[in-house]
Design a protein around this motif. Structure first.
Motif, short mmCIF file in Angstrom:
data_model
loop_
_atom_site.label_atom_id
_atom_site.label_comp_id
_atom_site.label_asym_id
_atom_site.label_seq_id
_atom_site.Cartn_x
_atom_site.Cartn_y
_atom_site.Cartn_z
N GLN A 109 0.82 -1.21 0.00
CA GLN A 109 0.00 0.00 0.00
C GLN A 109 0.86 1.26 0.00
O GLN A 109 0.58 2.20 -0.74
N GLN A 110 1.91 1.30 0.83
CA GLN A 110 2.77 2.48 0.90
C GLN A 110 3.52 2.72 -0.41
O GLN A 110 3.49 3.83 -0.93
N ALA A 116 1.12 4.03 -3.02
CA ALA A 116 0.76 5.43 -2.77
C ALA A 116 1.89 6.36 -3.20
O ALA A 116 1.65 7.43 -3.76
N HIS A 117 3.15 5.96 -2.93
CA HIS A 117 4.29 6.76 -3.37
C HIS A 117 4.29 6.93 -4.88
O HIS A 117 4.49 8.02 -5.39
N GLU A 162 10.97 8.30 2.45
CA GLU A 162 10.24 8.42 3.72
C GLU A 162 9.00 9.29 3.46
O GLU A 162 8.12 8.88 2.76
N THR A 163 8.99 10.50 3.99
CA THR A 163 7.84 11.39 3.75
C THR A 163 8.28 12.71 3.14
O THR A 163 7.53 13.68 3.18
N LEU A 200 1.32 10.87 3.94
CA LEU A 200 2.21 10.27 2.94
C LEU A 200 3.39 11.20 2.66
O LEU A 200 4.53 10.76 2.63
#
Length: 136
Positions: free
Chosen positions: A39-40, A43-44, A70-71, A105
């Motif tokens: 999922q991460q 999303a990136h 990271e963010t 995010l």
């Protein structure tokens, strides 16, 4: 002819929905992303794939996202003037990303101008001292 017992049917399939019905691709992809823990990263990549939709066509024509670690999102502008403008719009860009992709995010945006091309290519070259912006 030998007697064969009837098989039990797997159940009544009527006009209503059934668990054996074909699933929508979006449902299957969401389940796959959740099961694999993707999922991460998905999303990136959504930030890069939907960049024009997030910031708008005019801004997207003058800048592009370079990396997302990271963010922190790194954006490269086509000129120093656009880099300055994007630094002023950091809050707006963060808000639009949060609305479109998801909260948390991206928490920081770093903007830099265009990078210089390397001039020391080729087997024969002259090495100049200094930064080439002065004659001294």
């Amino acid at each position: 002819m030998p007697y064969r017992p009837r098989r039990k049917s797997a159940g009544y399939t009527g006009p209503g929905p059934d668990k054996r019905d074909p699933q929508a691709l979006s449902v299957l992809l969401a389940k796959l992303l959740k099961d694999r823990g993707w999922q991460q990263p998905a999303a990136h990549h959504g930030v890069f794939g939907r960049w024009e939709a997030i910031v708008g066509a005019e801004i997207a024509a003058h800048c592009r996202p370079v990396s997302l670690a990271e963010t922190e999102l790194v954006i490269e502008a086509e000129s120093t003037a656009w880099a300055t403008q994007l630094r002023l719009f950091q809050g707006t860009i963060l808000k639009k990303i949060a609305e479109d992709i998801g909260h948390g995010l991206v928490t920081r945006v770093r903007v830099h101008g265009p990078t210089q091309t390397r001039r020391n290519l080729g087997p024969r070259r002259v090495r100049f001292p200094g930064s080439r912006d002065t004659y001294g």
